[in-house]
Motif scaffolding. Structure first.
Motif, mmCIF file in Angstrom:
data_model
loop_
_atom_site.group_PDB
_atom_site.id
_atom_site.type_symbol
_atom_site.label_atom_id
_atom_site.label_comp_id
_atom_site.label_asym_id
_atom_site.label_seq_id
_atom_site.Cartn_x
_atom_site.Cartn_y
_atom_site.Cartn_z
ATOM 1 N N SER A 44 -7.778 7.025 23.375
ATOM 2 C CA SER A 44 -7.196 8.295 22.928
ATOM 3 C C SER A 44 -7.098 8.278 21.409
ATOM 4 O O SER A 44 -7.119 7.227 20.787
ATOM 5 C CB SER A 44 -5.800 8.462 23.524
ATOM 6 N N ARG A 45 -6.968 9.481 20.843
ATOM 7 C CA ARG A 45 -6.865 9.556 19.378
ATOM 8 C C ARG A 45 -5.693 8.751 18.857
ATOM 9 O O ARG A 45 -5.795 8.062 17.849
ATOM 10 C CB ARG A 45 -6.654 11.014 18.967
ATOM 11 N N ALA A 46 -4.562 8.853 19.587
ATOM 12 C CA ALA A 46 -3.358 8.148 19.142
ATOM 13 C C ALA A 46 -3.617 6.639 19.080
ATOM 14 O O ALA A 46 -3.202 5.962 18.140
ATOM 15 C CB ALA A 46 -2.193 8.454 20.066
ATOM 16 N N MET A 47 -4.327 6.116 20.079
ATOM 17 C CA MET A 47 -4.597 4.676 20.081
ATOM 18 C C MET A 47 -5.643 4.313 19.028
ATOM 19 O O MET A 47 -5.534 3.272 18.378
ATOM 20 C CB MET A 47 -5.037 4.199 21.474
ATOM 21 N N GLN A 48 -6.639 5.169 18.849
ATOM 22 C CA GLN A 48 -7.645 4.913 17.809
ATOM 23 C C GLN A 48 -6.951 4.759 16.456
ATOM 24 O O GLN A 48 -7.303 3.901 15.645
ATOM 25 C CB GLN A 48 -8.636 6.088 17.703
ATOM 26 N N GLU A 49 -5.973 5.633 16.246
ATOM 27 C CA GLU A 49 -5.223 5.598 14.998
ATOM 28 C C GLU A 49 -4.502 4.250 14.864
ATOM 29 O O GLU A 49 -4.473 3.643 13.783
ATOM 30 C CB GLU A 49 -4.223 6.769 14.990
ATOM 31 N N ILE A 50 -3.938 3.788 15.980
ATOM 32 C CA ILE A 50 -3.254 2.491 15.965
ATOM 33 C C ILE A 50 -4.230 1.363 15.615
ATOM 34 O O ILE A 50 -3.931 0.495 14.795
ATOM 35 C CB ILE A 50 -2.610 2.206 17.351
ATOM 36 N N TYR A 51 -5.427 1.380 16.229
ATOM 37 C CA TYR A 51 -6.399 0.316 15.926
ATOM 38 C C TYR A 51 -6.765 0.328 14.445
ATOM 39 O O TYR A 51 -6.902 -0.713 13.812
ATOM 40 C CB TYR A 51 -7.679 0.465 16.760
ATOM 41 N N LYS A 52 -6.914 1.539 13.914
ATOM 42 C CA LYS A 52 -7.259 1.662 12.496
ATOM 43 C C LYS A 52 -6.156 1.064 11.643
ATOM 44 O O LYS A 52 -6.410 0.320 10.693
ATOM 45 C CB LYS A 52 -7.432 3.145 12.130
ATOM 46 N N GLN A 53 -4.929 1.420 11.994
ATOM 47 C CA GLN A 53 -3.805 0.912 11.210
ATOM 48 C C GLN A 53 -3.734 -0.607 11.290
ATOM 49 O O GLN A 53 -3.462 -1.273 10.299
ATOM 50 C CB GLN A 53 -2.494 1.524 11.703
ATOM 51 N N ILE A 54 -3.980 -1.140 12.482
ATOM 52 C CA ILE A 54 -3.969 -2.598 12.631
ATOM 53 C C ILE A 54 -5.009 -3.197 11.690
ATOM 54 O O ILE A 54 -4.728 -4.152 10.966
ATOM 55 C CB ILE A 54 -4.255 -3.014 14.090
ATOM 56 N N GLY A 55 -6.188 -2.609 11.676
ATOM 57 C CA GLY A 55 -7.245 -3.097 10.805
ATOM 58 C C GLY A 55 -6.838 -3.064 9.351
ATOM 59 O O GLY A 55 -7.122 -3.984 8.592
ATOM 60 N N ARG A 56 -6.132 -1.999 8.980
ATOM 61 C CA ARG A 56 -5.733 -1.862 7.576
ATOM 62 C C ARG A 56 -4.679 -2.864 7.167
ATOM 63 O O ARG A 56 -4.731 -3.401 6.073
ATOM 64 C CB ARG A 56 -5.202 -0.443 7.325
ATOM 65 N N VAL A 57 -3.700 -3.122 8.031
ATOM 66 C CA VAL A 57 -2.562 -3.924 7.570
ATOM 67 C C VAL A 57 -2.534 -5.356 8.082
ATOM 68 O O VAL A 57 -1.755 -6.156 7.605
ATOM 69 C CB VAL A 57 -1.201 -3.279 7.936
ATOM 70 N N ALA A 58 -3.402 -5.671 9.039
ATOM 71 C CA ALA A 58 -3.290 -7.005 9.648
ATOM 72 C C ALA A 58 -3.436 -8.111 8.614
ATOM 73 O O ALA A 58 -2.648 -9.053 8.587
ATOM 74 C CB ALA A 58 -4.326 -7.163 10.758
ATOM 75 N N ALA A 59 -4.431 -7.996 7.766
ATOM 76 C CA ALA A 59 -4.737 -9.107 6.863
ATOM 77 C C ALA A 59 -3.745 -9.237 5.712
ATOM 78 O O ALA A 59 -3.566 -10.318 5.160
ATOM 79 C CB ALA A 59 -6.149 -8.948 6.326
ATOM 80 N N THR A 60 -3.092 -8.151 5.330
ATOM 81 C CA THR A 60 -2.143 -8.233 4.231
ATOM 82 C C THR A 60 -0.819 -8.817 4.742
ATOM 83 O O THR A 60 -0.491 -8.646 5.908
ATOM 84 C CB THR A 60 -1.859 -6.834 3.656
ATOM 85 N N PRO A 61 -0.065 -9.485 3.866
ATOM 86 C CA PRO A 61 1.163 -10.124 4.360
ATOM 87 C C PRO A 61 2.336 -9.151 4.494
ATOM 88 O O PRO A 61 3.468 -9.568 4.624
ATOM 89 C CB PRO A 61 1.439 -11.177 3.289
ATOM 90 N N VAL A 62 2.066 -7.858 4.486
ATOM 91 C CA VAL A 62 3.141 -6.879 4.452
ATOM 92 C C VAL A 62 3.963 -6.874 5.750
ATOM 93 O O VAL A 62 3.493 -7.211 6.824
ATOM 94 C CB VAL A 62 2.572 -5.470 4.126
ATOM 95 N N THR A 63 5.244 -6.513 5.584
ATOM 96 C CA THR A 63 6.154 -6.404 6.719
ATOM 97 C C THR A 63 5.792 -5.159 7.522
ATOM 98 O O THR A 63 5.541 -4.107 6.951
ATOM 99 C CB THR A 63 7.599 -6.259 6.202
ATOM 100 N N VAL A 64 5.762 -5.300 8.847
ATOM 101 C CA VAL A 64 5.419 -4.150 9.681
ATOM 102 C C VAL A 64 6.522 -3.921 10.704
ATOM 103 O O VAL A 64 7.003 -4.855 11.332
ATOM 104 C CB VAL A 64 4.080 -4.374 10.434
ATOM 105 N N LEU A 65 6.912 -2.669 10.838
ATOM 106 C CA LEU A 65 7.879 -2.298 11.860
ATOM 107 C C LEU A 65 7.133 -1.581 12.980
ATOM 108 O O LEU A 65 6.436 -0.595 12.730
ATOM 109 C CB LEU A 65 8.953 -1.381 11.268
ATOM 110 N N ILE A 66 7.248 -2.099 14.181
ATOM 111 C CA ILE A 66 6.546 -1.520 15.314
ATOM 112 C C ILE A 66 7.559 -0.744 16.165
ATOM 113 O O ILE A 66 8.543 -1.311 16.618
ATOM 114 C CB ILE A 66 5.881 -2.622 16.165
ATOM 115 N N ARG A 67 7.306 0.540 16.321
ATOM 116 C CA ARG A 67 8.256 1.356 17.064
ATOM 117 C C ARG A 67 7.588 1.962 18.284
ATOM 118 O O ARG A 67 6.382 2.188 18.295
ATOM 119 C CB ARG A 67 8.794 2.468 16.160
ATOM 120 N N GLY A 68 8.389 2.225 19.292
ATOM 121 C CA GLY A 68 7.834 2.813 20.499
ATOM 122 C C GLY A 68 8.794 2.604 21.653
ATOM 123 O O GLY A 68 9.642 1.699 21.615
#
Ligand SMILES: Nc1ncnc2c1ncn2[C@@H]1O[C@H](COP(=O)(O)OP(=O)(O)OP(=O)(O)O)[C@@H](O)[C@H]1O
Ligand SMILES: [Mg+2]
Length: 482
Positions: A144-168
């Protein structure tokens, strides 16, 4: 496959007892008496967990642990230590050992610790596949589009050491996302330590996270290295972050701001290089408005926010999810994945799914057992969901007559897997009643049932009964809507 444990213990009598205990729990145990042999065995085959004595022939405990850790940085090592060697054990937790246990070991405590360590090991090693049909045991499924967006975001932020808040919402896949972020990060070869802030009693949580010095509170007989220090260089996942008390919130904020920790009762500032991932199902904005959650901490945590869609917002993913769970449970039950009527899938897409993917997963699992060996029909899934939502269900009949009915249906060839059916039918009721009677006290309820606290927690989450996600304990199921 059974999780494997490498047991290194030179006391043959003790080793025999431990082996029996662990095998009874379903673990595969390899035993050796010498440190050097233990290391050799670990080199041949990577165990899921190492359980080792500290004083061993062949190789001293500390050398063994640092070499084991260098060999398999993600294998948790539990040390069993006699009085007088506690200091050494604490040294070892700084070298990468996971936890230590005072001898003589209390069986329940040992099994608790082993179960936690196995879960810890699996979180680090079992790969989470991303959106590719899901052939692995764990996968983020859905195009789904919503999940595609999530995969994209994972790709963008996974490698950086930034703090991530996962909500749901509950059961929407937050833990899975945390694992995926870790596995795609440049810290994937380092530790990933998950702490469930809601499952650990408030009084112990700070010591769990930050450690403590000896004598810092009653019962603190020895120093303890906290999870932040253990995760050095790696990632820490703070699950159910919305449940932190104000005191712990303040301490965590300091860690995020200054990148140092202070053990309870200690003055030393210890620098930590740890990436923080956090998750919550709670409405933090509301918690902030109600002064239950610090706004400054919220901003520190939510540098990047991943918001998982609820299942009802991505019903187009349901067919793929259903096929994924059919395959997963076919593997577990043995046999090939059954087919399912298109009408059944359509009907599932029209449901509300208050428990999200986890709830769908449970329904599919039960429908498979109900339908076996035939195809799953709309009646099967309707029956399972109705049974789930009408909580007293099986318990409203007497147990004996219910069992008699199941057995005679099995005799007529109408059902299979009666054992699993019965367990699946009774469990939600058992856990709902126990946690209600214990007024939400999980440790107490676990004691009554004779199971570990970890198991208790898992089951409560599985059945949507976890107290942290309902206003009054155990009301999770009652608040479902059809
Ligand atoms: N997108 C997905 N694809 C496949 N399986 C999923 C997906 N999302 C969740 N699951 C499965 O659903 C179950 C619940 O997921 P998970 O534990 O990550 O949820 P959660 O959001 O952490 O829930 P809670 O708030 O209750 O802790 C797990 O078995 C997980 O494997
Ligand atoms: Mg979770």
């Amino acid at each position: 496959m059974a999780p494997s444990i490498l047991l290194i213990e030179d006391d043959a009598r003790l080793a025999e007892i431990l082996q029996k205990l662990l095998c009874r729990e379903g673990y595969a145990v390899v035993w050796t008496t010498r440190g050097d042999q233990g290391l050799a065995l670990a080199r041949q085959q990577r165990p899921d967990v190492v359980l080792t004595d500290l004083k061993l022939p062949g190789l001293d405990g500390l050398t063994l642990i640092s070499q084991l850790h260098a060999l398999h940085p993600k294998v948790p090592i539990i040390m069993m230590t006699a009085h007088g060697t506690t200091e050494t054990a604490i040294e070892a937790t700084k070298l990468g050992a996971y936890e230590y246990l005072l001898k003589p070991c209390e069986p329940r405590e040992l099994l608790d610790l082993v179960a936690t360590a196995i879960a810890h090991s699996q979180r680090m090693t079992e790969v989470v596949e991303l959106g590719e049909g899901g052939t692995a045991r764990f996968a983020l499924v859905g195009q789904s589009r919503a999940m595609q967006e999530i995969y994209k975001q994972i790709g963008r932020v996974a490698a950086t050491p930034v703090t991530v808040l996962i909500r749901g919402e509950t059961g929407s896949g937050k833990e899975l996302i945390a694992r995926a972020l870790y596995q795609h990060s440049d810290r994937a070869d380092k530790a990933f330590i998950a702490v469930n802030c809601a499952a650990i009693p408030e009084t112990l949580l700070e010591s769990e996270l930050f450690g403590h010095e000896r004598g810092s509170f009653t019962g603190a007989h020895a120093r303890r290295i906290g999870r932040f220090e253990q995760a050095e260089g790696g990632t820490i996942f703070l699950d159910e972050i919305g449940d932190l008390t104000p005191g712990t919130q303040a301490k965590l904020l300091r860690v995020l701001q200054e990148r140092t920790i202070q053990r309870l009762g200690g003055d030393e500032l210890i620098p930590v290089n740890v990436r923080v991932l956090a998750a919550t199902h709670r409405d933090l904005e509301q918690a902030i408005a109600e002064k239950e959650f610090r706004e400054d901490l919220f901003y520190r945590l939510s540098v990047v926010t991943l918001r998982l869609p609820a299942l009802r917002e991505r019903v187009e993913d349901i067919p793929e999810l259903v096929r994924f769970f059919l395959r997963r449970y076919a593997q577990e039950f043995g046999g090939s994945a059954p087919s399912i009527e298109p009408e059944a899938i359509q009907w599932l897409q029209g449901q509300a799914w208050p428990g999200n993917v986890r709830e769908l997963e449970n329904v599919i699992r039960q429908a498979m057992l109900l339908a076996r060996p035939l195809a799953i029909t709309i009646e099967h899934v309707q029956q399972v969901l109705a049974r789930d939502r009408r909580l007293p269900g099986a318990a409203s009949q007497t147990l004996a007559s219910y069992i008699a009915e199941l057995l005679s249906r099995a005799q007529r060839g109408e059902v299979e897997g009666v054992y699993w059916r019965l367990i699946a039918d009774m469990e939600p009721e058992l856990f709902a009643q126990a946690i209600r009677l214990a007024q939400g006290n999980q440790a107490k309820a676990a004691r009554w049932l004779g199971i570990t606290r970890l198991k208790m927690h898992e089951k409560l989450v599985q059945f949507g009964l976890h107290p942290s996600r309902s206003d009054n304990s155990g009301a999770g199921k009652d608040s479902r809507s059809a």
